[in-house]
Scaffold this motif. Structure first.
Motif, PDB file in Angstrom:
ATOM      1  N   GLY A 292      10.184 -10.554   8.279  1.00 41.02           N
ATOM      2  CA  GLY A 292      10.331 -12.006   8.314  1.00 41.02           C
ATOM      3  C   GLY A 292       9.228 -12.643   7.497  1.00 41.02           C
ATOM      4  N   GLU A 293       8.482 -13.545   8.138  1.00 41.78           N
ATOM      5  CA  GLU A 293       7.375 -14.212   7.455  1.00 41.78           C
ATOM      6  C   GLU A 293       6.081 -13.422   7.532  1.00 41.78           C
ATOM      7  OE1 GLU A 293       7.676 -16.996   5.633  1.00 41.78           O
ATOM      8  OE2 GLU A 293       9.821 -16.783   6.048  1.00 41.78           O
ATOM      9  N   GLN A 294       6.049 -12.415   8.377  1.00 40.66           N
ATOM     10  CA  GLN A 294       4.815 -11.644   8.564  1.00 40.66           C
ATOM     11  C   GLN A 294       4.705 -10.552   7.502  1.00 40.66           C
ATOM     12  OE1 GLN A 294       4.628  -9.368  12.165  1.00 40.66           O
ATOM     13  NE2 GLN A 294       2.467  -8.861  11.938  1.00 40.66           N
ATOM     14  N   VAL A 295       3.528 -10.455   6.880  1.00 34.62           N
ATOM     15  CA  VAL A 295       3.260  -9.388   5.921  1.00 34.62           C
ATOM     16  C   VAL A 295       2.656  -8.206   6.678  1.00 34.62           C
ATOM     17  CG1 VAL A 295       1.983  -8.704   3.862  1.00 34.62           C
ATOM     18  CG2 VAL A 295       2.912 -11.023   4.037  1.00 34.62           C
ATOM     19  N   LEU A 296       3.433  -7.125   6.773  1.00 32.53           N
ATOM     20  CA  LEU A 296       2.966  -5.933   7.478  1.00 32.53           C
ATOM     21  C   LEU A 296       1.957  -5.155   6.641  1.00 32.53           C
ATOM     22  CD1 LEU A 296       6.373  -4.599   8.862  1.00 32.53           C
ATOM     23  CD2 LEU A 296       4.741  -6.119   9.994  1.00 32.53           C
ATOM     24  N   GLY A 297       2.077  -5.272   5.326  1.00 36.13           N
ATOM     25  CA  GLY A 297       1.185  -4.538   4.437  1.00 36.13           C
ATOM     26  C   GLY A 297       1.603  -4.776   3.002  1.00 36.13           C
TER      27      GLY A 297
ATOM     28  N   LEU B 214      -1.812 -10.358  -0.296  1.00 36.40           N
ATOM     29  CA  LEU B 214      -1.630 -10.676   1.122  1.00 36.40           C
ATOM     30  C   LEU B 214      -1.445 -12.174   1.329  1.00 36.40           C
ATOM     31  CD1 LEU B 214      -4.249  -8.305   2.800  1.00 36.40           C
ATOM     32  CD2 LEU B 214      -1.768  -8.137   2.943  1.00 36.40           C
ATOM     33  N   ARG B 215      -2.205 -12.982   0.588  1.00 34.70           N
ATOM     34  CA  ARG B 215      -2.114 -14.437   0.734  1.00 34.70           C
ATOM     35  C   ARG B 215      -0.804 -14.976   0.148  1.00 34.70           C
ATOM     36  NH1 ARG B 215      -7.438 -13.858  -0.925  1.00 34.70           N
ATOM     37  NH2 ARG B 215      -6.880 -14.449  -3.066  1.00 34.70           N
ATOM     38  N   GLU B 216      -0.449 -14.468  -1.028  1.00 34.30           N
ATOM     39  CA  GLU B 216       0.715 -15.010  -1.733  1.00 34.30           C
ATOM     40  C   GLU B 216       2.023 -14.405  -1.254  1.00 34.30           C
ATOM     41  OE1 GLU B 216      -0.230 -14.221  -5.784  1.00 34.30           O
ATOM     42  OE2 GLU B 216      -2.118 -15.355  -5.699  1.00 34.30           O
ATOM     43  N   ALA B 217       1.965 -13.186  -0.677  1.00 37.43           N
ATOM     44  CA  ALA B 217       3.154 -12.507  -0.141  1.00 37.43           C
ATOM     45  C   ALA B 217       4.279 -12.443  -1.168  1.00 37.43           C
ATOM     46  CB  ALA B 217       3.630 -13.185   1.137  1.00 37.43           C
TER      47      ALA B 217
ATOM     48  N   VAL C 158      -9.496   4.644 -13.023  1.00 34.35           N
ATOM     49  CA  VAL C 158      -9.087   3.496 -13.831  1.00 34.35           C
ATOM     50  C   VAL C 158      -7.578   3.321 -13.722  1.00 34.35           C
ATOM     51  CG1 VAL C 158      -8.954   2.534 -16.153  1.00 34.35           C
ATOM     52  CG2 VAL C 158     -11.011   3.768 -15.412  1.00 34.35           C
ATOM     53  N   MET C 159      -7.162   2.120 -13.353  1.00 35.79           N
ATOM     54  CA  MET C 159      -5.742   1.810 -13.245  1.00 35.79           C
ATOM     55  C   MET C 159      -5.395   0.709 -14.239  1.00 35.79           C
ATOM     56  SD  MET C 159      -5.234   1.925  -9.095  1.00 35.79           S
ATOM     57  CE  MET C 159      -5.604   3.430  -8.176  1.00 35.79           C
ATOM     58  N   LYS C 160      -4.247   0.868 -14.899  1.00 34.62           N
ATOM     59  CA  LYS C 160      -3.862  -0.103 -15.928  1.00 34.62           C
ATOM     60  C   LYS C 160      -2.601  -0.851 -15.492  1.00 34.62           C
ATOM     61  CE  LYS C 160      -3.246  -0.607 -20.907  1.00 34.62           C
ATOM     62  NZ  LYS C 160      -1.923  -0.556 -21.496  1.00 34.62           N
ATOM     63  N   ASP C 161      -1.426  -0.345 -15.859  1.00 34.45           N
ATOM     64  CA  ASP C 161      -0.202  -1.039 -15.456  1.00 34.45           C
ATOM     65  C   ASP C 161      -0.044  -0.960 -13.941  1.00 34.45           C
ATOM     66  OD1 ASP C 161       0.087   1.643 -16.698  1.00 34.45           O
ATOM     67  OD2 ASP C 161       2.032   1.639 -15.706  1.00 34.45           O
ATOM     68  N   PHE C 162       0.450  -2.062 -13.355  1.00 36.22           N
ATOM     69  CA  PHE C 162       0.365  -2.256 -11.906  1.00 36.22           C
ATOM     70  C   PHE C 162       1.652  -2.901 -11.406  1.00 36.22           C
ATOM     71  CE2 PHE C 162      -0.486  -5.148  -8.375  1.00 36.22           C
ATOM     72  CZ  PHE C 162      -1.220  -4.377  -7.493  1.00 36.22           C
ATOM     73  N   LEU C 163       2.123  -2.415 -10.232  1.00 40.06           N
ATOM     74  CA  LEU C 163       3.263  -3.033  -9.559  1.00 40.06           C
ATOM     75  C   LEU C 163       2.986  -3.059  -8.066  1.00 40.06           C
ATOM     76  CD1 LEU C 163       6.159  -4.149  -9.440  1.00 40.06           C
ATOM     77  CD2 LEU C 163       6.978  -1.772  -9.393  1.00 40.06           C
ATOM     78  N   GLY C 164       2.959  -4.252  -7.494  1.00 43.07           N
ATOM     79  CA  GLY C 164       2.691  -4.398  -6.067  1.00 43.07           C
ATOM     80  C   GLY C 164       3.759  -5.233  -5.391  1.00 43.07           C
TER      81      GLY C 164
END
Length: 374
Positions: free
Chosen positions: A127-132, A89-92, A115-121
């Motif tokens: 625009g500049e706003q992070v909705l989620g 959220l901070r780094e967007a 347990v979660m291993k490999d990750f993609l977010g």
């Protein structure tokens, strides 16, 4: 070259299908759920989730696929904006990791968390706003998530942002429409009834002044009071019927309320259920009054009580229609309450000859019960 083009076309078609699936849904929560399911299927992930941040360091909405309801109950409350979720959220910016647990931004999971291993977010941005943020974990195909997967999810997130924004605009528009309807109702009531009530008040004052000096004249004035009161009641009933929602004409009280509950259940995280026994034909004014009381009680439960579960029940027995709305929220002291629309709800019930009772206590939920003879 032909194979590469075919693969690209299949991917674009999959993205298009997923986005179209999103745009067919108008409620925000339903949009979130379809986004998550589509992303999970598109990238063949075991787990997928989407979080919408609030202003208090937690998430206003958080939906996931791959985790059962029983697992959710064991995991506990919604996550807060800490660890990798907070960092995203901070780094967007997108994050693709071979092992989430090895990243210094990772903190911990609740004990029951899978347990979660490999990750993609990937952030969902307007625009500049992070909705989620939408993230996937544990790709079923060996080797983890690739750069192509990241590009695809980024493309999907950009389209999903449009659908999510549209859903929010739809909900806001609907809320404004409801507010306008309330304002229109107030104007209609004012124009139709206020003048009659003003005459009623003056006539009653005149009768009081004449009661001792000229009782015969006072009796005439009191008879006029009786007539004006009847006319005012008739005017009020006419306004109620005129403002009768169109859904009542098409579906009747039970089905209209069922559809309303179903819509609210999609829009809110609370579980909202509806039960109804077979009802006889009902007077128009009774249907409007009971529907409005139910809507106000549901509004209170969802906006103010913090309830996890709300139930609505309609029944008919011995010539009486009964509405009961129960929530398991924080409750309140009815003797100290001046808001929550209790007065207007009671007035609506009494306008059709009904009675309303409210049972509540702090920490023990609330029950609103209305009975009307039909």
């Amino acid at each position: 070259m032909g194979a590469v083009t075919t693969d690209r076309d299949e991917i674009l078609q999959a993205v298009s299908s997923a986005v179209l699936a999103v745009t067919r849904h108008l409620s925000v929560r339903e949009v979130l759920q379809v986004i998550v399911r589509s992303a999970q299927r598109l990238l063949d992930a075991r787990y997928a989730a989407l979080g919408v941040p609030d202003d208090d360091g937690s998430f206003a909405e958080f939906v996931a696929e791959g985790i059962t309801g029983k697992q959710w109950d064991a995991i506990g409350p919604l996550p807060r904006q800490h660890g990798m979720l907070g960092a995203m959220l901070r780094e967007a910016a997108p994050a693709r990791l071979p092992d989430l647990r090895a990243d210094p931004r990772f903190e911990y999971w609740p004990k029951a968390h899978p347990v979660m291993k490999d990750f993609l977010g990937v952030p969902i941005r307007d625009g500049e706003q992070v909705l989620g943020i939408i993230f996937l974990a544990n790709k079923r195909t060996p080797g983890g998530f690739t750069q192509e997967d990241q590009d695809l999810l980024t493309l999907f997130a950009a389209h999903a942002a449009i659908a999510l924004t549209n859903a929010r605009l739809y909900e806001r528009g609907r809320e404004l429409a409801m507010l306008e309807e309330r304002n229109r109702m107030a104007r209609e009531l004012h124009d139709a009834v206020t003048q009659k009530l003003f005459s009623l008040r003056l006539t009653a004052q005149a009768a009081g002044a004449l009661l001792e000096k000229a009782p015969d004249q006072a009796a005439v004035e009191l008879e006029r009071v009786h007539r004006l009161a009847g006319e005012a009641l008739a005017e009020l009933r006419a306004v109620i019927v005129e403002l009768r929602p169109a859904e009542l004409d098409r579906h009747g009280l039970a089905e209209t309320l069922r559809k309303h509950v179903r819509m609210l259940d999609r829009l809110h995280p609370s579980e909202i259920t509806f039960e109804c026994a077979e009802l006889p034909p009902l007077d128009s004014a009774v249907e409007v009054a009971v529907l409005r009381v139910a809507q106000e009680a549901l509004h209170n439960a969802l906006r103010h009580s913090g309830a996890a579960r709300v139930s609505v029940h309609l029944s008919f027995e011995d010539g009486r229609l009964a509405l009961t709305v129960v929530d398991d929220g924080r409750g309140f002291d009815p003797a100290e309450s001046r808001g929550l629309g209790l007065v207007s709800m009671r007035d609506r019930a009494e306008s059709v000859g009904g009675i309303m009772a409210v049972g509540s206590a702090r920490g023990e939920g609330t029950t609103v019960h209305v009975e009307v003879g039909v």
